[in-house]
Design a protein around this motif. Structure first.
Motif, PDB file in Angstrom:
ATOM      1  N   VAL A 222      -6.896  -8.482   0.770  1.00  0.00           N
ATOM      2  CA  VAL A 222      -7.665  -7.401   0.148  1.00  0.00           C
ATOM      3  C   VAL A 222      -8.913  -7.056   0.948  1.00  0.00           C
ATOM      4  CG1 VAL A 222      -9.018  -6.747  -1.882  1.00  0.00           C
ATOM      5  CG2 VAL A 222      -6.753  -7.770  -2.164  1.00  0.00           C
ATOM      6  N   PRO A 223      -9.764  -8.036   1.343  1.00  0.00           N
ATOM      7  CA  PRO A 223     -10.951  -7.671   2.116  1.00  0.00           C
ATOM      8  C   PRO A 223     -10.628  -6.892   3.390  1.00  0.00           C
ATOM      9  CG  PRO A 223     -11.158  -9.917   1.323  1.00  0.00           C
ATOM     10  CD  PRO A 223      -9.751  -9.484   1.019  1.00  0.00           C
ATOM     11  N   GLU A 224      -9.591  -7.312   4.115  1.00  0.00           N
ATOM     12  CA  GLU A 224      -9.223  -6.586   5.335  1.00  0.00           C
ATOM     13  C   GLU A 224      -8.796  -5.160   5.024  1.00  0.00           C
ATOM     14  OE1 GLU A 224      -6.296  -8.690   7.559  1.00  0.00           O
ATOM     15  OE2 GLU A 224      -7.674 -10.287   8.189  1.00  0.00           O
ATOM     16  N   ALA A 225      -8.076  -4.975   3.912  1.00  0.00           N
ATOM     17  CA  ALA A 225      -7.647  -3.638   3.531  1.00  0.00           C
ATOM     18  C   ALA A 225      -8.847  -2.745   3.217  1.00  0.00           C
ATOM     19  CB  ALA A 225      -6.709  -3.714   2.329  1.00  0.00           C
ATOM     20  N   VAL A 226      -9.827  -3.288   2.516  1.00  0.00           N
ATOM     21  CA  VAL A 226     -11.022  -2.509   2.181  1.00  0.00           C
ATOM     22  C   VAL A 226     -11.833  -2.205   3.442  1.00  0.00           C
ATOM     23  CG1 VAL A 226     -13.200  -2.506   0.902  1.00  0.00           C
ATOM     24  CG2 VAL A 226     -11.129  -3.423  -0.159  1.00  0.00           C
ATOM     25  N   ILE A 227     -11.974  -3.188   4.313  1.00  0.00           N
ATOM     26  CA  ILE A 227     -12.722  -2.989   5.556  1.00  0.00           C
ATOM     27  C   ILE A 227     -12.071  -1.901   6.402  1.00  0.00           C
ATOM     28  CG2 ILE A 227     -13.318  -4.075   7.759  1.00  0.00           C
ATOM     29  CD1 ILE A 227     -13.758  -6.693   6.107  1.00  0.00           C
ATOM     30  N   GLU A 228     -10.747  -1.869   6.409  1.00  0.00           N
ATOM     31  CA  GLU A 228     -10.043  -0.829   7.174  1.00  0.00           C
ATOM     32  C   GLU A 228     -10.300   0.549   6.570  1.00  0.00           C
ATOM     33  OE1 GLU A 228      -5.494   0.421   8.561  1.00  0.00           O
ATOM     34  OE2 GLU A 228      -5.847  -1.475   7.503  1.00  0.00           O
ATOM     35  N   VAL A 229     -10.187   0.660   5.251  1.00  0.00           N
ATOM     36  CA  VAL A 229     -10.396   1.950   4.586  1.00  0.00           C
ATOM     37  C   VAL A 229     -11.816   2.459   4.814  1.00  0.00           C
ATOM     38  CG1 VAL A 229     -10.578   3.076   2.333  1.00  0.00           C
ATOM     39  CG2 VAL A 229      -8.632   1.590   2.815  1.00  0.00           C
ATOM     40  N   THR A 230     -12.784   1.552   4.746  1.00  0.00           N
ATOM     41  CA  THR A 230     -14.194   1.935   4.823  1.00  0.00           C
ATOM     42  C   THR A 230     -14.736   1.942   6.246  1.00  0.00           C
ATOM     43  OG1 THR A 230     -14.871  -0.361   4.470  1.00  0.00           O
ATOM     44  CG2 THR A 230     -14.640   1.025   2.515  1.00  0.00           C
ATOM     45  N   ARG A 231     -13.880   1.646   7.203  1.00  0.00           N
ATOM     46  CA  ARG A 231     -14.262   1.619   8.622  1.00  0.00           C
ATOM     47  C   ARG A 231     -15.465   0.703   8.856  1.00  0.00           C
ATOM     48  NH1 ARG A 231     -13.257   6.875   7.399  1.00  0.00           N
ATOM     49  NH2 ARG A 231     -15.483   7.455   7.418  1.00  0.00           N
ATOM     50  N   GLY A 232     -15.318  -0.530   8.378  1.00  0.00           N
ATOM     51  CA  GLY A 232     -16.358  -1.511   8.644  1.00  0.00           C
ATOM     52  C   GLY A 232     -16.837  -2.301   7.454  1.00  0.00           C
ATOM     53  N   GLY A 233     -16.398  -1.912   6.266  1.00  0.00           N
ATOM     54  CA  GLY A 233     -16.784  -2.647   5.070  1.00  0.00           C
ATOM     55  C   GLY A 233     -17.625  -1.830   4.114  1.00  0.00           C
ATOM     56  N   ALA A 234     -17.666  -2.260   2.867  1.00  0.00           N
ATOM     57  CA  ALA A 234     -18.420  -1.556   1.831  1.00  0.00           C
ATOM     58  C   ALA A 234     -19.907  -1.835   1.968  1.00  0.00           C
ATOM     59  CB  ALA A 234     -17.934  -1.983   0.450  1.00  0.00           C
ATOM     60  N   HIS A 235     -20.720  -0.815   1.664  1.00  0.00           N
ATOM     61  CA  HIS A 235     -22.173  -1.015   1.580  1.00  0.00           C
ATOM     62  C   HIS A 235     -22.531  -1.757   0.288  1.00  0.00           C
ATOM     63  CE1 HIS A 235     -21.753   2.544   4.214  1.00  0.00           C
ATOM     64  NE2 HIS A 235     -22.855   2.105   4.804  1.00  0.00           N
TER      65      HIS A 235
END
Length: 346
Positions: A222-235
């Motif tokens: 899940v973290p990798e999927a979110v990092i990919e979507v957000t182009r670097g991770g969530a603020h």
């Protein structure tokens, strides 16, 4: 009055006739017109809250009409339409003086520290500090749905997370808390990624403003999927469920100097989750809690509701009567249904 009462933890509650409450000198009695069914009530029913003394009446998300007023109350009159934060402040401790009634040293919580709103009437203490006036245009069911999940999410996104336009906000768990957070984050201009294991809930998340979704049951990381979507991770990332895995994922999907806000309760066997502390240190991450919201902060949220920027009525899944609340309460751990359940018939 009629009320839902449980006399032992994890034993099915029953409808009973119990004495009407009377107001403290500093308090009021509210005729309950609507009350939400929340997972926090389930935690109380199974025995996770040390404040509860048996027998007990649950319920803390409420809206109604002032029925009786204590002799020292100055701001409120019989007939006023009101709601109340689920955490009430004493008004006199250092935290209250600093404007942080949500962490009052002597806080009270209807449905936990005293009998709650799964009843026809409920007593509210320190009314001048804690009651919130409702606009005439806001119906009681919607107002009740604000009481715990929506206001906690508002504080989590706006005051604790300080989410702003253009930032990426990840929301782990799309129940009532998570859906509220998605709507609020979208309203302040953030880009929202919603994470859940239910495709139905993820679809509703998109309808409420999420621009991307991650099905945690279908991705390996899940973290990798979110990092990919957000182009670097969530603020900013919220654990809106309250589980070791969602807490871990929420911290792990942050970009450098990001903020994790813990909104979902972490109780009993989940009270001490593992967290990726090495990443917290190396990336200077912030870990924050969000525990309700002060009465005086309701104004900003209610203004956004009245102007249509927030539409919490869309989060109401169904309305039920007091008898049906028993089954709804006992089933809160199964996460069935979509949206918020509200009792509107007593």
């Amino acid at each position: 009055m009629k009320a839902v009462v449980y006399e032992a933890f994890s034993v099915p509650p029953k409808i009973q006739q119990v004495p009407d409450p009377t107001p403290e000198a500093h308090g009021v009695v509210v005729k309950v017109m609507a009350t939400g069914v929340c997972r926090s009530d389930w935690h109380g029913w199974v025995g996770h809250d040390p404040d509860i003394e048996l027998p007990h009446v649950p319920g803390h998300e409420l809206a109604g009409i002032v029925e009786a007023v204590g002799k020292d109350v100055r701001k409120w009159r019989v007939g006023d339409r009101v709601t109340v934060p689920f955490v009430g402040g004493c008004g006199t401790c250092p935290e209250c003086y600093s404007g942080n009634q949500q962490v009052c040293d002597s806080q009270f919580q209807p449905g936990f520290t005293h009998w709650g709103s799964f009843a026809q009437y409920v007593a509210i203490h320190q009314a001048d500090t804690n009651l919130v006036a409702l606009p005439e245009t806001l119906d009681f069911a919607t107002a009740a749905s604000l009481g715990c999940r929506f206001v906690t999410s508002f504080r989590a996104v706006v005051d604790q997370g300080k989410a702003s336009a253009g930032q990426w906000v990840a929301v782990h768990g799309c129940g009532g808390v998570g859906l509220s957070a998605i709507m609020i984050a979208n309203a302040v201009g953030a880009n929202v990624v919603a994470i859940d294991i239910s495709q139905e809930k993820l679809q509703l998340a998109r309808e409420l403003g999420a621009i991307a979704t991650v099905n945690a049951a279908e991705v390996a990381n899940v973290p990798e999927a979110v990092i990919e979507v957000t182009r670097g991770g969530a603020h900013v990332s919220l654990d809106a469920l309250g589980h070791p895995s969602t807490c871990f994922n929420s911290i792990s999907n942050l970009r450098k100097r990001g903020k994790h806000v813990q909104v979902g309760l972490m109780l009993a066997e989940n009270s001490t989750p593992a967290i990726p502390m090495s990443k917290v240190i190396a990336h200077e991450l912030e870990i924050l809690g969000s525990h309700g919201m002060q009465a005086y902060r309701y104004g900003a949220m209610l203004d956004m509701i009245q102007t249509g920027k927030l539409t919490p009525e869309k989060l109401i899944g169904k309305t039920i009567d007091l008898e049906q609340s028993i089954e709804a309460l006992m089933g809160m751990d199964r996460f069935q249904g979509v949206g918020v359940t509200v009792v509107t018939e007593f």
